[in-house]
Design a protein around this motif. Structure first.
Motif, PDB file in Angstrom:
ATOM      1  N   ARG A   1       0.827  -1.209   0.000  1.00 12.09           N
ATOM      2  CA  ARG A   1       0.000   0.000   0.000  1.00 12.09           C
ATOM      3  C   ARG A   1       0.866   1.266   0.000  1.00 12.09           C
ATOM      4  O   ARG A   1       0.556   2.249  -0.656  1.00 12.09           O
ATOM      5  CB  ARG A   1      -0.918   0.005   1.226  1.00 12.09           C
TER       6      ARG A   1
ATOM      7  N   THR B   1       2.221   1.618  -3.436  1.00 11.35           N
ATOM      8  CA  THR B   1       1.147   2.070  -4.326  1.00 11.35           C
ATOM      9  C   THR B   1       0.871   3.557  -4.144  1.00 11.35           C
ATOM     10  O   THR B   1       0.654   4.293  -5.106  1.00 11.35           O
ATOM     11  CB  THR B   1      -0.132   1.265  -4.070  1.00 11.35           C
ATOM     12  N   SER B   2       0.913   4.003  -2.876  1.00 13.91           N
ATOM     13  CA  SER B   2       0.707   5.428  -2.597  1.00 13.91           C
ATOM     14  C   SER B   2       1.800   6.271  -3.231  1.00 13.91           C
ATOM     15  O   SER B   2       1.530   7.340  -3.800  1.00 13.91           O
ATOM     16  CB  SER B   2       0.670   5.661  -1.080  1.00 13.91           C
TER      17      SER B   2
ATOM     18  N   LEU C   1       1.239   9.087  -6.097  1.00 16.04           N
ATOM     19  CA  LEU C   1       1.766  10.444  -5.967  1.00 16.04           C
ATOM     20  C   LEU C   1       2.647  10.819  -7.156  1.00 16.04           C
ATOM     21  O   LEU C   1       2.596  11.944  -7.663  1.00 16.04           O
ATOM     22  CB  LEU C   1       2.551  10.580  -4.662  1.00 16.04           C
TER      23      LEU C   1
ATOM     24  N   LEU D   1      -5.576   8.227  -3.284  1.00 15.63           N
ATOM     25  CA  LEU D   1      -4.809   7.826  -2.087  1.00 15.63           C
ATOM     26  C   LEU D   1      -5.729   7.246  -1.018  1.00 15.63           C
ATOM     27  O   LEU D   1      -5.390   6.226  -0.379  1.00 15.63           O
ATOM     28  CB  LEU D   1      -4.052   9.035  -1.532  1.00 15.63           C
TER      29      LEU D   1
ATOM     30  N   VAL E   1      -6.629   3.738  -1.950  1.00 20.63           N
ATOM     31  CA  VAL E   1      -5.532   2.786  -1.736  1.00 20.63           C
ATOM     32  C   VAL E   1      -5.514   2.305  -0.287  1.00 20.63           C
ATOM     33  O   VAL E   1      -5.314   1.112  -0.010  1.00 20.63           O
ATOM     34  CB  VAL E   1      -4.189   3.440  -2.110  1.00 20.63           C
ATOM     35  N   TRP E   2      -5.753   3.193   0.636  1.00 23.15           N
ATOM     36  CA  TRP E   2      -5.721   2.839   2.063  1.00 23.15           C
ATOM     37  C   TRP E   2      -7.086   2.405   2.579  1.00 23.15           C
ATOM     38  O   TRP E   2      -7.298   2.302   3.786  1.00 23.15           O
ATOM     39  CB  TRP E   2      -5.205   4.016   2.881  1.00 23.15           C
TER      40      TRP E   2
END
Length: 314
Positions: free
Chosen positions: A48, A51-52, A56, A104, A107-108
């Motif tokens: 994660r 991926t973040s 970005l 974002l 993703v989380w």
């Protein structure tokens, strides 16, 4: 077939270099995770996090490309459209930031449904508070999409104010009058106003009423009109196509002259060229009047003064 090319500044290229490097490193670590076999919690957290970082990097690239992309759209000569692109760039970057934050949170696995509800309520309040700004923004976009005017055009608003469009911004349009005083006019007012765009006209009209003295004979008037028609056709200053009106006729009589009407359209809408056409036409009219044996008339008035002096006998 047209080729599309985008020229990026050195600053933009440098800004894109970092996100590209970050993406390459992130993908490499992703492949390494398959080999390391980390614990499930650690593996999920690292994935994660990576991926973040990738999100970005992607959205930062898009953010940096907003300026060149908007400049490409607003500066493409094939669109035949010139506009102020600063506000468009700001709107595009705001959209990139908004979508980036949403990505974002996704993703989380952050539940943004309730947050969106709150944002919706807040947005309604903001929309009411900023309705004037939104109305002007939409009106500005409509003005551009309809191509009513663009930067550099000379326009007349409501038949009163005449000026040059210098900037089309988020809320207002900057027009500078011939007195060199800038006017910031809200876009919503321009959208509802009658706008005459002088820069989009194809030619200029020349309409004259030429006075010849009343003593001019019929033959002299006919000769004058024939020579003036010849100048209209052969001078190259006027549009002689079928769609362009061309009139040289005796218009009538006034108290002191025989009036000859001259009506035509110039080939060029440029004002400096229009002045030269008028100058040549005026000199030609003076010459033709002399050639046909007449003169140009001017208003005259005769006063008869009675002699009431008493006679004196001596």
């Amino acid at each position: 077939m047209c080729r599309l090319s985008v020229g990026l500044s050195d600053e933009t290229k440098a800004a894109l270099t970092v996100p590209t490097s970050v993406l390459i490193v992130t993908l490499s670590i992703f492949f390494a995770l398959d080999v390391l076999h980390l614990p499930e919690f650690a593996d999920g957290f690292v994935r994660r996090l990576l991926t973040s970082v990738a999100v970005l990097a992607v959205f930062s690239s898009w953010y940096n490309l907003c300026g060149p992309f908007v400049s490409l759209l607003s500066g493409d000569s094939r669109l035949d459209l010139k506009m102020e692109s600063g506000w468009m760039e700001r709107v595009a970057r705001f959209g990139v930031v908004l979508f980036g934050i949403t990505a974002l949170l996704t993703v989380w696995e952050v539940d943004i449904a309730s947050a969106l509800t709150g944002v919706g309520v807040l947005g309604a309040g903001v929309a009411i508070a900023t309705q004037d700004l939104i109305r002007n923004l939409v009106a500005g976009m409509n003005n551009i999409s309809e191509r009513r005017f663009s930067v550099g055009d000379v326009v007349q608003i409501e038949g009163v104010f005449v000026g040059t469009v210098e900037q089309i911004d988020l809320r207002s349009t900057l027009l500078r009058g011939f007195d060199q005083i800038p006017r910031y006019i809200p876009n919503s007012e321009l959208a509802n106003a009658v706008v005459l765009n002088y820069s989009q006209r194809r030619n200029r009209r020349v309409k004259l009423s030429i006075p010849l003295v009343l003593s001019t004979s019929e033959a002299q008037v006919s000769e004058f009109c024939d020579n003036l028609r010849k100048h209209l056709k052969e001078s190259g200053d006027f549009d002689v196509s079928e769609g362009a009106p061309q009139y040289v006729h005796v218009e009538g009589l006034s108290d002191s002259a025989v009036l000859v009407m001259f009506y035509a359209w110039t080939n060029n809408p440029d004002y400096a060229d229009y002045l030269l056409v008028n100058e040549r036409l005026t000199l030609k009219i003076m010459k033709l009047a002399s050639t046909c044996g007449s003169v140009l008339a001017y208003p005259t008035q005769t006063l008869n003064v009675a002699d009431n002096t008493p006679e004196i006998e001596i």
